[in-house]
Motif scaffolding. Structure first.
Motif, PDB file in Angstrom:
ATOM      1  N   GLY A  36       0.987  -1.181  -0.056  1.00 32.01           N
ATOM      2  CA  GLY A  36      -0.233   0.137   0.120  1.00 32.01           C
ATOM      3  C   GLY A  36       0.915   1.335   0.040  1.00 32.01           C
ATOM      4  N   LEU A  37       0.127   2.400  -0.113  1.00 28.71           N
ATOM      5  CA  LEU A  37       0.930   3.691  -0.259  1.00 28.71           C
ATOM      6  C   LEU A  37       1.632   4.095   1.087  1.00 28.71           C
ATOM      7  N   GLY A  38       1.427   3.343   2.313  1.00 27.46           N
ATOM      8  CA  GLY A  38       2.077   3.728   3.485  1.00 27.46           C
ATOM      9  C   GLY A  38       3.169   2.532   3.454  1.00 27.46           C
ATOM     10  N   GLY A  39       3.344   1.572   2.566  1.00 23.68           N
ATOM     11  CA  GLY A  39       4.309   0.635   2.750  1.00 23.68           C
ATOM     12  C   GLY A  39       3.740  -0.677   3.485  1.00 23.68           C
ATOM     13  N   GLU A  40       2.570  -0.659   3.808  1.00 20.26           N
ATOM     14  CA  GLU A  40       2.191  -1.852   4.434  1.00 20.26           C
ATOM     15  C   GLU A  40       1.744  -3.162   3.212  1.00 20.26           C
ATOM     16  N   LEU A  41       2.000  -4.107   3.894  1.00 18.48           N
ATOM     17  CA  LEU A  41       1.741  -5.388   3.068  1.00 18.48           C
ATOM     18  C   LEU A  41       0.260  -5.679   2.789  1.00 18.48           C
ATOM     19  N   LEU A  42      -0.257  -5.674   1.545  1.00 13.40           N
ATOM     20  CA  LEU A  42      -1.707  -5.702   1.462  1.00 13.40           C
ATOM     21  C   LEU A  42      -2.012  -7.282   0.912  1.00 13.40           C
ATOM     22  N   ASP A  43      -1.114  -7.760   0.366  1.00 14.02           N
ATOM     23  CA  ASP A  43      -1.156  -9.257  -0.377  1.00 14.02           C
ATOM     24  C   ASP A  43       0.044  -9.926  -0.677  1.00 14.02           C
ATOM     25  N   GLU A  44      -0.075 -11.207  -0.487  1.00 11.92           N
ATOM     26  CA  GLU A  44       1.002 -11.843  -0.808  1.00 11.92           C
ATOM     27  C   GLU A  44       0.737 -12.898  -1.876  1.00 11.92           C
ATOM     28  N   ILE A  45       1.293 -12.670  -3.011  1.00 17.12           N
ATOM     29  CA  ILE A  45       0.842 -13.766  -4.257  1.00 17.12           C
ATOM     30  C   ILE A  45       1.819 -15.026  -4.308  1.00 17.12           C
ATOM     31  N   ARG A  46       1.251 -15.859  -4.258  1.00 17.94           N
ATOM     32  CA  ARG A  46       2.044 -17.249  -4.122  1.00 17.94           C
ATOM     33  C   ARG A  46       1.629 -18.192  -5.271  1.00 17.94           C
ATOM     34  N   ALA A  47       2.634 -19.106  -5.723  1.00 22.61           N
ATOM     35  CA  ALA A  47       2.607 -19.702  -6.960  1.00 22.61           C
ATOM     36  C   ALA A  47       1.244 -20.719  -6.591  1.00 22.61           C
ATOM     37  N   PRO A  48       0.297 -20.750  -7.649  1.00 23.00           N
ATOM     38  CA  PRO A  48      -0.984 -21.613  -7.389  1.00 23.00           C
ATOM     39  C   PRO A  48      -0.345 -23.120  -7.766  1.00 23.00           C
ATOM     40  N   LYS A  49       0.692 -23.460  -8.554  1.00 25.10           N
ATOM     41  CA  LYS A  49       1.358 -24.736  -8.872  1.00 25.10           C
ATOM     42  C   LYS A  49       2.829 -24.755  -9.077  1.00 25.10           C
ATOM     43  N   ASP A  50       3.375 -25.942  -9.035  1.00 20.04           N
ATOM     44  CA  ASP A  50       4.650 -25.922  -9.321  1.00 20.04           C
ATOM     45  C   ASP A  50       4.750 -25.488 -10.996  1.00 20.04           C
ATOM     46  N   GLY A  51       5.889 -24.792 -11.443  1.00 23.34           N
ATOM     47  CA  GLY A  51       5.992 -24.309 -12.805  1.00 23.34           C
ATOM     48  C   GLY A  51       7.085 -23.542 -12.871  1.00 23.34           C
ATOM     49  N   VAL A  52       7.044 -22.857 -14.057  1.00 20.36           N
ATOM     50  CA  VAL A  52       7.974 -21.714 -14.590  1.00 20.36           C
ATOM     51  C   VAL A  52       7.366 -20.232 -15.083  1.00 20.36           C
ATOM     52  N   VAL A  53       7.774 -19.396 -14.218  1.00 21.62           N
ATOM     53  CA  VAL A  53       7.112 -18.128 -14.645  1.00 21.62           C
ATOM     54  C   VAL A  53       7.328 -17.577 -15.900  1.00 21.62           C
ATOM     55  N   ILE A  54       6.206 -17.555 -16.610  1.00 21.77           N
ATOM     56  CA  ILE A  54       6.457 -17.237 -18.026  1.00 21.77           C
ATOM     57  C   ILE A  54       6.014 -15.798 -18.348  1.00 21.77           C
ATOM     58  N   SER A  55       5.384 -15.175 -17.674  1.00 21.98           N
ATOM     59  CA  SER A  55       5.078 -13.631 -17.698  1.00 21.98           C
ATOM     60  C   SER A  55       4.662 -13.128 -16.280  1.00 21.98           C
ATOM     61  N   MET A  56       4.856 -11.817 -16.293  1.00 25.33           N
ATOM     62  CA  MET A  56       4.533 -11.096 -14.924  1.00 25.33           C
ATOM     63  C   MET A  56       4.323  -9.641 -15.122  1.00 25.33           C
ATOM     64  N   ARG A  57       3.380  -8.975 -14.305  1.00 21.83           N
ATOM     65  CA  ARG A  57       3.278  -7.618 -14.454  1.00 21.83           C
ATOM     66  C   ARG A  57       4.051  -6.638 -14.361  1.00 21.83           C
ATOM     67  N   SER A  58       4.522  -5.828 -15.328  1.00 25.47           N
ATOM     68  CA  SER A  58       5.830  -5.034 -15.246  1.00 25.47           C
ATOM     69  C   SER A  58       5.540  -3.494 -14.791  1.00 25.47           C
ATOM     70  N   THR A  59       4.105  -3.197 -15.130  1.00 24.63           N
ATOM     71  CA  THR A  59       3.824  -1.967 -14.364  1.00 24.63           C
ATOM     72  C   THR A  59       3.502  -2.095 -12.817  1.00 24.63           C
ATOM     73  N   PRO A  60       3.803  -1.232 -11.938  1.00 15.66           N
ATOM     74  CA  PRO A  60       3.842  -1.600 -10.574  1.00 15.66           C
ATOM     75  C   PRO A  60       2.321  -1.523 -10.093  1.00 15.66           C
ATOM     76  N   SER A  61       1.591  -0.611 -10.575  1.00 14.78           N
ATOM     77  CA  SER A  61       0.092  -0.312 -10.112  1.00 14.78           C
ATOM     78  C   SER A  61      -0.778  -1.435 -10.505  1.00 14.78           C
ATOM     79  N   VAL A  62      -1.387  -2.010  -9.584  1.00 13.33           N
ATOM     80  CA  VAL A  62      -2.339  -3.205  -9.780  1.00 13.33           C
ATOM     81  C   VAL A  62      -3.732  -3.130  -8.949  1.00 13.33           C
ATOM     82  N   SER A  63      -4.756  -3.590  -9.510  1.00 11.88           N
ATOM     83  CA  SER A  63      -5.937  -3.758  -8.903  1.00 11.88           C
ATOM     84  C   SER A  63      -6.423  -5.058  -8.371  1.00 11.88           C
TER      85      SER A  63
END
Length: 120
Positions: free
Chosen positions: A81-108
């Motif tokens: 969040g804007l104050g530096g607080e942890l709002l969410d931790e995104i975890r891998a839903p399965k074993d695998g290889v990361v093939i794409s990721m969001r590069s723009t920092p702002s997410v909804s």
């Protein structure tokens, strides 16, 4: 792919090599086609909409790189969040290889921020 309009020098070199190879194949340019070593054998259904989503809006901090091998439950990134607080931790839903990721920092909330596939 990193997306977000970004381009890395090595990616630009690959694109240039690919275009030159097509032109050589078509006879527009002379020379041998440059063959690259295959570094990954990945497979999946191609549905990037099934990736890891965030439940919060804020700023994404990736904790993995593209093509990282991950296990189910590994932390892929955090939404802060804007104050530096942890709002969410995104975890891998399965074993695998990361093939794409969001590069723009702002997410909804609900955004797919990482996609994974399996390695052959």
């Amino acid at each position: 792919s990193l997306g977000g309009g970004s381009l890395h020098l090595e990616h630009a070199r690959m694109y240039i090599r690919g275009v030159r190879n097509v032109m050589k194949h078509l006879g527009v340019l002379l020379g041998e086609i440059e063959v690259c070593e295959t570094t990954h054998h990945l497979f999946g259904d191609g549905d990037l909409g099934k990736g890891a989503r965030t439940d919060a809006g804020g700023y994404l901090l990736a904790r993995v790189e593209l093509l990282a091998k991950v296990k189910c439950g590994d932390v892929l990134g955090e939404v802060i969040g804007l104050g530096g607080e942890l709002l969410d931790e995104i975890r891998a839903p399965k074993d695998g290889v990361v093939i794409s990721m969001r590069s723009t920092p702002s997410v909804s909330a609900g955004d797919v921020v990482f996609s994974l596939t399996e390695e052959a």
